[in-house]
Design a protein around this motif. Structure first.
Motif, PDB file in Angstrom:
ATOM      1  N   TRP A 161      59.715  89.672 -39.041  1.00  0.00           N
ATOM      2  CA  TRP A 161      59.164  89.255 -37.750  1.00  0.00           C
ATOM      3  C   TRP A 161      58.007  90.167 -37.324  1.00  0.00           C
ATOM      4  O   TRP A 161      57.988  91.350 -37.674  1.00  0.00           O
ATOM      5  CB  TRP A 161      60.251  89.302 -36.678  1.00  0.00           C
ATOM      6  CG  TRP A 161      61.338  88.276 -36.863  1.00  0.00           C
ATOM      7  CD1 TRP A 161      61.413  87.311 -37.815  1.00  0.00           C
ATOM      8  CD2 TRP A 161      62.517  88.146 -36.065  1.00  0.00           C
ATOM      9  NE1 TRP A 161      62.550  86.580 -37.683  1.00  0.00           N
ATOM     10  CE2 TRP A 161      63.268  87.067 -36.597  1.00  0.00           C
ATOM     11  CE3 TRP A 161      63.028  88.832 -34.955  1.00  0.00           C
ATOM     12  CZ2 TRP A 161      64.462  86.672 -36.064  1.00  0.00           C
ATOM     13  CZ3 TRP A 161      64.217  88.422 -34.412  1.00  0.00           C
ATOM     14  CH2 TRP A 161      64.936  87.354 -34.954  1.00  0.00           C
ATOM     15  N   PRO A 162      57.072  89.632 -36.526  1.00  0.00           N
ATOM     16  CA  PRO A 162      56.014  90.491 -35.945  1.00  0.00           C
ATOM     17  C   PRO A 162      56.578  91.274 -34.755  1.00  0.00           C
ATOM     18  O   PRO A 162      56.419  90.883 -33.599  1.00  0.00           O
ATOM     19  CB  PRO A 162      54.939  89.482 -35.522  1.00  0.00           C
ATOM     20  CG  PRO A 162      55.695  88.217 -35.244  1.00  0.00           C
ATOM     21  CD  PRO A 162      56.853  88.198 -36.212  1.00  0.00           C
ATOM     22  N   CYS A 163      57.222  92.381 -35.074  1.00  0.00           N
ATOM     23  CA  CYS A 163      57.961  93.117 -34.031  1.00  0.00           C
ATOM     24  C   CYS A 163      57.060  93.611 -32.906  1.00  0.00           C
ATOM     25  O   CYS A 163      57.461  93.635 -31.731  1.00  0.00           O
ATOM     26  CB  CYS A 163      58.701  94.297 -34.668  1.00  0.00           C
ATOM     27  SG  CYS A 163      59.929  93.787 -35.896  1.00  0.00           S
ATOM     28  N   LYS A 164      55.857  94.021 -33.244  1.00  0.00           N
ATOM     29  CA  LYS A 164      54.963  94.534 -32.213  1.00  0.00           C
ATOM     30  C   LYS A 164      54.592  93.450 -31.216  1.00  0.00           C
ATOM     31  O   LYS A 164      54.622  93.681 -29.988  1.00  0.00           O
ATOM     32  CB  LYS A 164      53.710  95.107 -32.874  1.00  0.00           C
ATOM     33  CG  LYS A 164      52.734  95.758 -31.912  1.00  0.00           C
ATOM     34  CD  LYS A 164      51.552  96.348 -32.662  1.00  0.00           C
ATOM     35  CE  LYS A 164      50.569  97.015 -31.716  1.00  0.00           C
ATOM     36  NZ  LYS A 164      49.400  97.588 -32.440  1.00  0.00           N
ATOM     37  N   ALA A 165      54.257  92.267 -31.730  1.00  0.00           N
ATOM     38  CA  ALA A 165      53.879  91.174 -30.833  1.00  0.00           C
ATOM     39  C   ALA A 165      55.070  90.719 -29.999  1.00  0.00           C
ATOM     40  O   ALA A 165      54.942  90.449 -28.800  1.00  0.00           O
ATOM     41  CB  ALA A 165      53.317  90.009 -31.647  1.00  0.00           C
ATOM     42  N   ILE A 166      56.248  90.631 -30.616  1.00  0.00           N
ATOM     43  CA  ILE A 166      57.444  90.218 -29.867  1.00  0.00           C
ATOM     44  C   ILE A 166      57.758  91.228 -28.767  1.00  0.00           C
ATOM     45  O   ILE A 166      58.074  90.862 -27.632  1.00  0.00           O
ATOM     46  CB  ILE A 166      58.636  90.055 -30.829  1.00  0.00           C
ATOM     47  CG1 ILE A 166      58.382  88.890 -31.786  1.00  0.00           C
ATOM     48  CG2 ILE A 166      59.933  89.850 -30.061  1.00  0.00           C
ATOM     49  CD1 ILE A 166      59.439  88.731 -32.847  1.00  0.00           C
ATOM     50  N   SER A 167      57.669  92.509 -29.084  1.00  0.00           N
ATOM     51  CA  SER A 167      57.939  93.540 -28.081  1.00  0.00           C
ATOM     52  C   SER A 167      56.933  93.473 -26.934  1.00  0.00           C
ATOM     53  O   SER A 167      57.297  93.676 -25.766  1.00  0.00           O
ATOM     54  CB  SER A 167      57.900  94.924 -28.732  1.00  0.00           C
ATOM     55  OG  SER A 167      58.849  95.028 -29.768  1.00  0.00           O
ATOM     56  N   ALA A 168      55.692  93.186 -27.253  1.00  0.00           N
ATOM     57  CA  ALA A 168      54.681  93.076 -26.205  1.00  0.00           C
ATOM     58  C   ALA A 168      54.980  91.901 -25.275  1.00  0.00           C
ATOM     59  O   ALA A 168      54.837  92.019 -24.045  1.00  0.00           O
ATOM     60  CB  ALA A 168      53.299  92.926 -26.826  1.00  0.00           C
ATOM     61  N   VAL A 169      55.393  90.764 -25.840  1.00  0.00           N
ATOM     62  CA  VAL A 169      55.715  89.599 -25.012  1.00  0.00           C
ATOM     63  C   VAL A 169      56.937  89.893 -24.133  1.00  0.00           C
ATOM     64  O   VAL A 169      56.977  89.539 -22.946  1.00  0.00           O
ATOM     65  CB  VAL A 169      55.944  88.359 -25.894  1.00  0.00           C
ATOM     66  CG1 VAL A 169      56.444  87.186 -25.061  1.00  0.00           C
ATOM     67  CG2 VAL A 169      54.659  87.982 -26.621  1.00  0.00           C
TER      68      VAL A 169
END
Length: 731
Positions: free
Chosen positions: A308-316
């Protein structure tokens, strides 16, 4: 010497930065509307700007490759759009209603319940309720439509009736409209109330009565948020009843009203006042903590970490948490601006673009100015924009230099030095950029703001705000007390720091009022300094410096008259001598003290006395005129009548008026001193509001009505608004 061709070359070299000036031009257009001497009609306010905008866009599109056409057409379009947006935002507000000048039964629906410190600073906090759909129950307003604006009512101290948003109540109260400015050019509470949807305020004369059966006009999300804020505030007050608990409540639900005045003063003197205003710092800390926690959880899950794109998910996730925090803290304009900016940052992280940039700030500012153009005069908007703009521009220039200077360090030493240097740089950039704005709106300078923020901001980031988030998550399960107590320990540390720094000599230096053109010079110079990249950007530093010095260059009034003409202040070298009595004496004298950077001293005219100083003298009780004084200054003679039992029916002695250049009376002058060139009395204040007298080569009088003009938010003489008459009966 620059010629037009070299100027065009400079603009061409900065072509990628030209779009950053769109919000600046929008703000200038909105400011032009708000400073207009009279209210423009629909033709000037809307139709003409639409035509000019169409012409400007046409010029830009017809000559798309000509820099002059693009600059001229685009600049004029942005200016007139800002003017039209301000006109529309003003004319879509409901009119100010006429409020009764006597005790009246008020029936309305509670939108909010807040706590304020006791008036004398002693005792339990006092509850205030915000009423919507209010109706006056008296013979004049019988059958009136509900007010389209809200009323703020201070409840009686002994009233313990349980109240929550959505409750309908009835209370006997005294109400009044927003007050007039205490001096020309002073804080305009009528302007603030106009755009905040407020009709006025008042105080209850007896306990409230809850009226069942009425429904709250709001529903769904907003009513749930209002009730949730009240529950969170009540829970915090139950666990932490002291002064530090009010600061905790401010950080978690945005209710800063209950913070005691002495704590506010200490935070202001130490340069930590921004910690009590939920804005970009608080939202950044909350979103940073949420993003870090989500990133750690996803990193610990092997499947998510690999696929998963963890950075993008965390930002959202952090963006959603930040939106919830903005709603919980009241969705104030600074927090909304910060959340808009964070939305652009999150979008940049998701799509892999640069997250923090000047373009993101410009987009957020453009949206704010189009949706609520009145923020151009709001201190929170000015401070937040100046701080973020200085941070982005400062790091563009100084961050590479900082990295090169720390390149020789390794390991933990490098990390600690880098973090400390960035913290100092952040405090220095943001504090220096907002310093002139603080001077203009609050009349103080805090020399030790960098030192105080170096200790307080890290404590907020690593201890107070993370524990606050944990407390909010645990609050539905009544497991929040441990987190609130640990959070309170950190808040007590910040309170101790603010108290110590505020006690240092010279921690808070009072400065005279900055003229509006001086603040405009500062902000435009700051934009010039931060938005360009070439060497000509440093011209903006000269404009900032010149604007910062204007408080000491602008002339100061010699005499101030309150809006009701019941208070008169004479400026001395060391103090403001205040004579008379008024209902709002505390608020008016505080505004005078801030504007003149001098303490206020009560001056009695009951006995004959004389005060001499290098500027002149003030003589009271002369010529047998009890309650009257004569001011001699710069070759002018001013007669001031403070006490008149006859209410103007007894004339002043003709010998007192013979050499006077100005006569000022708290009562009507009627036939007194008819030969004096300038005559000011209660009727003058009733028509023109507060007045400032300048004694120089001549006698110059500036009135509040001259400063603000005939505008929609300016109440009629006497504070009258639109009558709330009932509809006529159908035949």
């Amino acid at each position: 010497m620059l010629n037009p061709m070299s100027v065009m070359v400079l603009f061409a070299g900065e072509h990628r930065r030209l779009v950053l000036w769109v919000p600046v031009l929008l703000a200038l257009g909105a400011l032009a509307y708000f400073q207009w001497p009279c209210e423009p009609g629909g033709g000037v306010g809307c139709v003409l700007p639409a035509g000019v905008a169409a012409l400007g866009l046409g010029v830009s599109l017809y000559w798309p490759h000509t820099l002059v056409a693009r600059l001229g057409g685009g600049g004029v379009t942005a200016l007139v759009v800002g003017f039209a947006a301000a006109w529309l935002a003003t004319h879509t507000q409901p009119a100010m209603p006429e409020l009764p000048r006597r005790a009246v039964e008020v029936q309305g629906v509670v939108r909010d319940v807040a706590y304020y410190p006791a008036p004398a600073g002693q005792g339990e906090p006092v509850r205030h309720v915000t009423l919507v759909d209010a109706v006056m129950q008296d013979f004049v307003d019988d059958g009136m439509r509900p007010l389209r604006r809200s009323l703020d009512i201070r409840l009686a101290v002994q009233d313990s009736t349980p109240l929550a948003p959505g409750d309908a109540l009835r209370v006997r109260a005294m109400v009044r409209p927003p007050p007039f400015p205490a001096l020309p050019g002073g804080r305009d509470r009528q302007f603030e109330a106009w755009f905040a949807g407020q009709a006025g305020s008042g105080y209850a004369l007896e306990s409230v009565q809850v009226e069942p059966g009425l429904q709250h006009p709001q529903s769904g999300l907003w009513l749930a948020v209002d009730r949730l804020r009240v529950l969170v505030d009540a829970r915090i007050r139950h666990v932490l009843p002291g002064a530090s608990g009010s600061v905790v409540a401010t950080l978690l639900d945005g209710r800063a009203s209950a913070v005691p005045q002495n704590i506010r003063a200490e935070f202001a003197a130490s340069g930590l006042a921004h910690l009590l205003a939920v804005a970009g710092l608080h939202l950044g800390l909350v979103m940073g903590a949420a993003m870090l926690a989500c990133r750690l959880v996803l990193a610990a899950w092997q499947y998510a970490a690999l696929r998963w794109p963890c950075k993008a998910i965390s930002a959202v996730v952090a963006w959603v948490v930040g939106g919830g925090y903005v709603l919980l803290t009241g969705a104030h304009l600074p927090a909304e601006r910060s959340w808009m900016m964070s939305s652009i940052v999150v979008l940049g992280l998701v799509v892999g673009r640069r997250a923090v940039s000047m373009r993101g700030l410009a987009l957020a500012a453009t949206l704010m100015l189009l949706l609520a153009p009145q923020v151009v005069l709001d201190v929170a908007f000015q401070m937040s924009m100046a701080a973020v703009m200085a941070l982005v521009a400062g790091y563009e220039v100084l961050h590479p230099i900082l990295l090169r200077s720390l390149s020789g360090l390794r390991g933990a030493g490098h990390a600690c030095a880098r973090h400390g240097a960035m913290l100092v740089l952040t405090s220095l950039l943001a504090g220096t950029a907002t310093l002139p704005v603080v001077m203009a709106h609050f009349g103080v300078v805090q020399p030790f703001f960098v030192l105080a923020n170096l200790l307080a901001v890290p404590l907020m980031g690593v201890w107070i705000m993370p524990l606050g988030l944990l407390a909010l998550l645990a609050m539905p399960f009544y497991a929040d007390a441990p987190f609130l107590h640990m959070m309170n320990a950190g808040v007590c540390g910040v309170l101790w720091l603010a108290h110590k720094v505020a006690g240092w000599p010279g921690a808070s230096i009072a400065v005279p009022a900055m003229p509006g053109w001086g603040l405009g010079c500062v902000l435009l110079g700051l934009c010039w300094l931060c938005l360009w990249r070439g060497n000509w950007r440093w011209w903006g530093a000269c404009a900032v410096l010149c604007g910062t010095l204007t408080p000491w260059l602008a002339p100061q009034p010699d005499i101030l008259v309150s809006p009701d003409a019941q208070l008169v202040g004479v400026r001395d070298r060391t103090a403001v001598l205040v004579m008379g009595h008024a209902r709002d004496v505390r608020a008016i004298t505080a505004a005078w003290a801030q504007a003149l950077a001098l303490p206020v001293v009560a001056f009695s005219t009951a006995a004959a006395q004389e005060v001499e100083n290098p500027d002149g003298s003030l003589i009271c009780g002369e010529e047998g005129a009890e309650g009257s004084c004569v001011l001699l200054r710069r070759g002018h003679e001013v007669v001031v009548r403070i006490h008149d039992p006859s209410d103007g029916r007894a004339s002043l002695p003709q010998s007192l008026c013979a050499q006077a250049d100005l006569v000022l009376s708290v009562a009507p002058l009627r036939v007194s001193c008819l030969n004096v060139p300038v005559r000011l009395d209660r009727f003058t204040a009733w028509h023109a509001g507060a007045q400032a007298v300048f004694l120089g080569s001549g006698v110059r009088v500036v009135t509040d009505r001259q400063e603000r003009g005939e505008r929609l938010w300016v109440l009629k003489p006497g504070g009258h608004g639109m009558p709330t008459l009932p509809l006529a009966q159908a035949e």
